[in-house]
Design a protein around this motif. Structure first.
Motif, PDB file in Angstrom:
ATOM      1  N   SER A  19     -16.918  15.671   9.701  1.00 30.60           N
ATOM      2  CA  SER A  19     -17.449  16.942  10.179  1.00 30.60           C
ATOM      3  C   SER A  19     -18.963  16.810  10.214  1.00 30.60           C
ATOM      4  O   SER A  19     -19.594  16.599   9.166  1.00 30.60           O
ATOM      5  N   ALA A  21     -22.454  18.635  11.920  1.00 31.76           N
ATOM      6  CA  ALA A  21     -23.141  19.700  12.658  1.00 31.76           C
ATOM      7  C   ALA A  21     -22.162  20.688  13.294  1.00 31.76           C
ATOM      8  O   ALA A  21     -22.334  21.087  14.442  1.00 31.76           O
ATOM      9  N   GLY A  22     -21.109  21.057  12.566  1.00 36.10           N
ATOM     10  CA  GLY A  22     -20.160  22.037  13.071  1.00 36.10           C
ATOM     11  C   GLY A  22     -19.120  21.492  14.028  1.00 36.10           C
ATOM     12  O   GLY A  22     -18.329  22.240  14.580  1.00 36.10           O
ATOM     13  N   ASN A  23     -19.115  20.199  14.250  1.00 36.91           N
ATOM     14  CA  ASN A  23     -18.144  19.552  15.131  1.00 36.91           C
ATOM     15  C   ASN A  23     -17.190  18.708  14.281  1.00 36.91           C
ATOM     16  O   ASN A  23     -17.589  18.146  13.272  1.00 36.91           O
ATOM     17  N   TYR A  25     -14.703  15.418  14.097  1.00 40.86           N
ATOM     18  CA  TYR A  25     -14.478  14.122  14.716  1.00 40.86           C
ATOM     19  C   TYR A  25     -13.380  13.383  13.969  1.00 40.86           C
ATOM     20  O   TYR A  25     -13.277  13.486  12.757  1.00 40.86           O
ATOM     21  N   VAL A  45     -15.218  20.066  19.746  1.00 37.75           N
ATOM     22  CA  VAL A  45     -16.552  20.648  19.829  1.00 37.75           C
ATOM     23  C   VAL A  45     -16.422  22.085  20.321  1.00 37.75           C
ATOM     24  O   VAL A  45     -15.842  22.324  21.385  1.00 37.75           O
ATOM     25  N   PRO A  46     -16.955  23.055  19.571  1.00 34.74           N
ATOM     26  CA  PRO A  46     -16.840  24.445  20.004  1.00 34.74           C
ATOM     27  C   PRO A  46     -17.698  24.713  21.245  1.00 34.74           C
ATOM     28  O   PRO A  46     -18.645  23.975  21.518  1.00 34.74           O
ATOM     29  N   GLY A  48     -20.509  25.634  23.583  1.00 35.56           N
ATOM     30  CA  GLY A  48     -21.941  25.661  23.313  1.00 35.56           C
ATOM     31  C   GLY A  48     -22.380  24.640  22.282  1.00 35.56           C
ATOM     32  O   GLY A  48     -23.565  24.494  22.009  1.00 35.56           O
ATOM     33  N   GLY A  49     -21.431  23.904  21.702  1.00 34.57           N
ATOM     34  CA  GLY A  49     -21.757  22.915  20.677  1.00 34.57           C
ATOM     35  C   GLY A  49     -21.950  21.542  21.282  1.00 34.57           C
ATOM     36  O   GLY A  49     -22.034  21.374  22.490  1.00 34.57           O
ATOM     37  N   GLY A  50     -22.011  20.580  20.433  1.00 31.32           N
ATOM     38  CA  GLY A  50     -22.161  19.198  20.884  1.00 31.32           C
ATOM     39  C   GLY A  50     -23.571  18.689  20.676  1.00 31.32           C
ATOM     40  O   GLY A  50     -24.458  19.396  20.220  1.00 31.32           O
ATOM     41  N   HIS A  51     -23.738  17.441  21.011  1.00 34.80           N
ATOM     42  CA  HIS A  51     -25.024  16.772  20.832  1.00 34.80           C
ATOM     43  C   HIS A  51     -25.989  17.130  21.949  1.00 34.80           C
ATOM     44  O   HIS A  51     -25.584  17.444  23.062  1.00 34.80           O
TER      45      HIS A  51
END
Length: 70
Positions: A19, A21-23, A25, A45-46, A48-51
């Motif tokens: 886990s 940054a809120g994602n 994997y 990935v929610p 608006g999320g992601g790198h």
């Protein structure tokens, strides 16, 4: 195929869960298992999320979006 080729099989319980940054994997197949040739990572990935856009030196990345949830 070369004589050193091997087939890797996995199921949905294998791999390492992370886990960051809120994602969420899951490393399905690691680079260590493929002699650094590739890795397979499942990402949840929610919206608006992601790198942020970024690059890696020494290797390329390909992303396949399996499904989109709104």
């Amino acid at each position: 195929m070369s004589e050193n080729s091997k087939i890797i099989t996995v199921d949905n319980r294998s791999g390492k869960d992370l886990s960051i940054a809120g994602n969420a994997y899951q490393i399905i197949i690691s680079g260590a298992e493929t002699d650094g040739k590739f890795a397979v990572i499942d990402m949840l990935v929610p919206p608006g999320g992601g790198h942020v856009p970024h690059a890696h030196r020494g290797f390329s990345g390909i992303i396949f979006c399996r499904r989109r949830r709104s």
